[in-house]
Design a protein around this motif. Structure first.
Motif, PDB file in Angstrom:
ATOM      1  N   PRO A 256       1.254  -1.032  -0.656  1.00 33.71           N
ATOM      2  CA  PRO A 256       0.016   0.003  -0.045  1.00 33.71           C
ATOM      3  C   PRO A 256       0.972   1.358  -0.140  1.00 33.71           C
ATOM      4  N   GLU A 257       1.744   1.021   0.765  1.00 34.39           N
ATOM      5  CA  GLU A 257       2.899   2.420   0.940  1.00 34.39           C
ATOM      6  C   GLU A 257       3.675   2.469  -0.623  1.00 34.39           C
ATOM      7  N   GLN A 258       3.705   2.066  -1.313  1.00 39.24           N
ATOM      8  CA  GLN A 258       4.564   1.835  -2.891  1.00 39.24           C
ATOM      9  C   GLN A 258       3.352   3.096  -3.017  1.00 39.24           C
ATOM     10  N   ILE A 259       2.056   2.104  -3.226  1.00 38.35           N
ATOM     11  CA  ILE A 259       1.219   2.320  -4.373  1.00 38.35           C
ATOM     12  C   ILE A 259       0.635   3.723  -3.704  1.00 38.35           C
ATOM     13  N   ALA A 260       0.903   4.481  -2.998  1.00 40.87           N
ATOM     14  CA  ALA A 260       0.197   5.515  -2.263  1.00 40.87           C
ATOM     15  C   ALA A 260       1.202   6.736  -2.701  1.00 40.87           C
ATOM     16  N   ASN A 261       2.655   6.811  -2.597  1.00 41.58           N
ATOM     17  CA  ASN A 261       3.420   6.488  -2.391  1.00 41.58           C
ATOM     18  C   ASN A 261       4.050   7.132  -4.288  1.00 41.58           C
ATOM     19  N   ALA A 262       3.467   6.349  -4.819  1.00 39.25           N
ATOM     20  CA  ALA A 262       3.814   6.696  -6.474  1.00 39.25           C
ATOM     21  C   ALA A 262       2.065   7.246  -6.562  1.00 39.25           C
ATOM     22  N   GLN A 263       1.082   6.613  -6.310  1.00 44.13           N
ATOM     23  CA  GLN A 263       0.398   7.792  -6.697  1.00 44.13           C
ATOM     24  C   GLN A 263       0.328   9.432  -6.792  1.00 44.13           C
ATOM     25  N   ALA A 264       0.600  10.068  -5.197  1.00 41.54           N
ATOM     26  CA  ALA A 264       0.711  11.343  -5.033  1.00 41.54           C
ATOM     27  C   ALA A 264       2.516  11.890  -5.599  1.00 41.54           C
ATOM     28  N   SER A 265       3.216  10.751  -6.426  1.00 42.90           N
ATOM     29  CA  SER A 265       4.036  11.882  -7.101  1.00 42.90           C
ATOM     30  C   SER A 265       3.655  12.215  -8.706  1.00 42.90           C
ATOM     31  N   LEU A 266       2.552  10.815  -9.325  1.00 40.92           N
ATOM     32  CA  LEU A 266       2.641  11.193 -10.566  1.00 40.92           C
ATOM     33  C   LEU A 266       0.874  12.301 -10.258  1.00 40.92           C
ATOM     34  N   ARG A 267       0.690  12.773  -9.685  1.00 34.37           N
ATOM     35  CA  ARG A 267       0.089  13.348  -9.214  1.00 34.37           C
ATOM     36  C   ARG A 267      -0.106  14.442  -9.785  1.00 34.37           C
ATOM     37  N   GLN A 268       1.317  15.005  -9.385  1.00 39.38           N
ATOM     38  CA  GLN A 268       2.015  15.999  -9.614  1.00 39.38           C
ATOM     39  C   GLN A 268       2.159  16.117 -11.404  1.00 39.38           C
ATOM     40  N   ALA A 269       2.128  15.371 -12.057  1.00 32.59           N
ATOM     41  CA  ALA A 269       2.543  15.509 -14.330  1.00 32.59           C
ATOM     42  C   ALA A 269       1.491  16.424 -14.392  1.00 32.59           C
ATOM     43  N   ASP A 270       1.547  17.952 -14.867  1.00 33.01           N
ATOM     44  CA  ASP A 270       0.561  18.578 -16.422  1.00 33.01           C
ATOM     45  C   ASP A 270      -0.096  17.626 -17.165  1.00 33.01           C
ATOM     46  N   GLY A 282      -8.362   5.199 -10.774  1.00 29.22           N
ATOM     47  CA  GLY A 282      -8.345   5.918  -9.247  1.00 29.22           C
ATOM     48  C   GLY A 282      -7.281   6.404  -8.106  1.00 29.22           C
ATOM     49  N   GLY A 283      -5.971   5.686  -8.235  1.00 29.63           N
ATOM     50  CA  GLY A 283      -5.360   4.784  -6.744  1.00 29.63           C
ATOM     51  C   GLY A 283      -5.519   3.848  -6.490  1.00 29.63           C
ATOM     52  N   THR A 284      -6.324   3.081  -6.573  1.00 28.84           N
ATOM     53  CA  THR A 284      -7.045   2.238  -5.608  1.00 28.84           C
ATOM     54  C   THR A 284      -6.750   0.799  -6.523  1.00 28.84           C
ATOM     55  N   ARG A 285      -6.765  -0.611  -5.896  1.00 32.94           N
ATOM     56  CA  ARG A 285      -6.801  -2.382  -6.449  1.00 32.94           C
ATOM     57  C   ARG A 285      -7.817  -2.282  -6.854  1.00 32.94           C
ATOM     58  N   ASP A 286      -9.049  -2.084  -7.048  1.00 36.70           N
ATOM     59  CA  ASP A 286     -10.600  -2.133  -7.571  1.00 36.70           C
ATOM     60  C   ASP A 286     -10.516  -1.517  -8.323  1.00 36.70           C
ATOM     61  N   GLY A 287     -11.391  -2.791  -9.032  1.00 37.26           N
ATOM     62  CA  GLY A 287     -11.715  -2.562 -11.066  1.00 37.26           C
ATOM     63  C   GLY A 287     -10.667  -2.488 -12.319  1.00 37.26           C
ATOM     64  N   LEU A 288      -9.483  -2.755 -11.317  1.00 40.31           N
ATOM     65  CA  LEU A 288      -8.766  -2.119 -12.251  1.00 40.31           C
ATOM     66  C   LEU A 288      -8.524  -3.007 -13.579  1.00 40.31           C
ATOM     67  N   GLN A 289      -9.551  -4.052 -14.025  1.00 36.99           N
ATOM     68  CA  GLN A 289      -9.894  -4.844 -15.009  1.00 36.99           C
ATOM     69  C   GLN A 289     -10.982  -3.535 -16.002  1.00 36.99           C
ATOM     70  N   ILE A 290     -10.339  -2.544 -16.659  1.00 36.99           N
ATOM     71  CA  ILE A 290     -10.902  -1.566 -17.396  1.00 36.99           C
ATOM     72  C   ILE A 290     -11.950  -2.375 -18.572  1.00 36.99           C
ATOM     73  N   TYR A 291     -11.996  -2.788 -18.971  1.00 38.07           N
ATOM     74  CA  TYR A 291     -12.133  -3.219 -19.902  1.00 38.07           C
ATOM     75  C   TYR A 291     -12.019  -4.799 -20.601  1.00 38.07           C
ATOM     76  N   PRO A 292     -12.510  -5.281 -21.414  1.00 41.42           N
ATOM     77  CA  PRO A 292     -12.011  -7.108 -21.380  1.00 41.42           C
ATOM     78  C   PRO A 292     -11.039  -6.913 -21.569  1.00 41.42           C
ATOM     79  N   ASN A 293     -10.270  -7.779 -21.041  1.00 38.66           N
ATOM     80  CA  ASN A 293      -8.494  -7.741 -20.575  1.00 38.66           C
ATOM     81  C   ASN A 293      -7.347  -6.695 -21.061  1.00 38.66           C
ATOM     82  N   LEU A 294      -8.506  -6.066 -20.572  1.00 39.25           N
ATOM     83  CA  LEU A 294      -6.891  -4.367 -20.561  1.00 39.25           C
ATOM     84  C   LEU A 294      -7.090  -4.489 -19.023  1.00 39.25           C
ATOM     85  N   TRP A 295      -5.677  -4.427 -18.360  1.00 39.49           N
ATOM     86  CA  TRP A 295      -5.759  -4.053 -17.166  1.00 39.49           C
ATOM     87  C   TRP A 295      -5.110  -2.656 -16.812  1.00 39.49           C
ATOM     88  N   ALA A 296      -5.423  -2.316 -15.473  1.00 42.21           N
ATOM     89  CA  ALA A 296      -4.586  -0.360 -15.665  1.00 42.21           C
ATOM     90  C   ALA A 296      -3.607  -0.672 -14.580  1.00 42.21           C
TER      91      ALA A 296
END
Length: 362
Positions: A256-270, A282-296
């Motif tokens: 969880p720490e790796q995900i939180a730290n990465a997301q905080a950094s990535l949100r700084q990009a313009d 959305g920064g969470t592990r839930d619903g990562l298959q956003i389309y059939p066979n497409l994983w975020a």
């Protein structure tokens, strides 16, 4: 027309984990025990040869603080391969357009025409400033437009030009050669305009087909007449169960720490494209298959392309065919680790695409 498939050179290093080198935070610690493979020239040659041997057309070589230099690395690997092409990424703010024209001309001659250019305008202010570039986003795209005007002019030169960012007289790349194709990406309005003016191939990161179709339509409405490509990771196996088990293993290795730290950094990009990637999960592990066979899942911790095609060789081929029907002709794929995944894709996915007539070659 058949699709064109490229692979990726991991010049920041490689491992069996999607946590490695972050463009903003440097080298990350592997809490899952995965060993980082250093991007030494021997390993990168192994990856390039695997891609060439299994039927990929070319390899994308990235640019940035944590990468080996794309020009030097690919020039060295070109002598160790025969047919593989090199999509060299670089930033227009890092060198003069006349020098870039000369470098491209030399590369084309020594590689016998195996260069492609990926123009990266830049997305993160800290990364740009590290290289002495303090322009805002709109100014960077304006400079890119001028840069590409001079680059092409120098290939046909002598060429004179005076703009806001560049002024050259007699720009010229001596000795004749075949000009390499220009690949270009970006999701902002300014990026789409530059692509329309200069790109042979417009690149987008992997989003659900409906979103990709909107981009294709937006470019065509602006008058873009070139080809389209998409950048995706891939986990392809003999069965869907095997592929998703690999995706689950990559996800389970993240804390969880790796995900939180990465997301905080990535949100700084313009970058508009980066924000679109972040919105997929959305920064969470839930619903990562956003389309059939497409994983975020990749985008939870890594900048840039954050989605992967996951499934059996047949399922992944189905998704490639679906994107192809939307107008996508070129696919830049990658996987962790890149050496082994090149063989999984090259020996499983590519034959399936050939069977369907989607990929040229025997």
């Amino acid at each position: 027309m058949p699709v064109v498939l490229h692979w990726f050179l991991p010049t920041t290093g490689d491992s069996r984990s999607i946590v490695g080198v972050d463009d903003r935070g440097g080298r990350s610690t592997h809490t899952d025990g995965a060993a980082l493979r250093e991007p030494d020239i021997e390993y990168l040659i192994d990856v390039a040869r695997a891609a060439e041997r299994t039927g990929f057309t070319g390899v994308l070589t990235p640019t940035g603080t944590w990468c080996e230099d794309a020009w030097l690395t690919t020039a060295a690997i070109a002598r160790e391969t025969s047919t593989l092409k090199f999509l060299v990424a670089f930033r227009p703010g890092s060198l003069s357009p006349t020098l870039a024209a000369q470098m491209a001309a030399t590369f084309q001659r020594i590689s016998r025409g195996r260069l492609m250019l990926n123009i990266v305008t830049g997305s993160d202010a800290a990364e740009q400033q590290r290289f002495g570039d303090w322009l805002g986003k709109d100014e960077r795209y304006a400079r890119t437009d001028e840069f590409l005007t001079v680059l092409r002019g120098a290939w046909q030169g002598p060429f004179d030009f005076e703009g806001e960012h560049f002024k050259v007289a007699g720009a010229y790349a001596p000795r004749r050669f075949d000009a390499p194709p220009i690949y270009f990406g970006g999701s902002s309005k300014a990026a789409l305009e530059v692509a329309t003016n200069h790109a042979e191939v417009y690149l987008t990161w992997g989003e659900p087909p409906a979103a990709v179709a909107e981009k294709v339509a937006a470019l065509r409405a602006l008058g873009y007449t070139g080809r389209f490509g998409i950048r995706l990771h891939v986990i392809t196996r003999d069965t869907s169960k095997q592929a998703w088990a690999e995706a689950d293993a990559l996800l389970d290795a993240l804390t969880p720490e790796q995900i939180a730290n990465a997301q905080a950094s990535l949100r700084q990009a313009d970058s508009v494209g980066q924000q679109r990637m972040l919105a997929l999960h959305g920064g969470t592990r839930d619903g990562l298959q956003i389309y059939p066979n497409l994983w975020a899942g990749v985008g939870l911790v890594r900048p840039g392309a954050g989605t992967a095609l996951v499934g059996s060789h047949t399922e992944v081929a189905d998704r490639i065919a679906e994107y192809h029907d939307l107008g996508i002709d070129e696919f830049i794929l990658s996987g962790y680790p890149h050496l082994e995944e090149a063989y999984h894709a090259g020996e499983g996915l590519l034959p399936e695409l050939r069977r369907r007539g989607l990929l040229s070659g025997a």
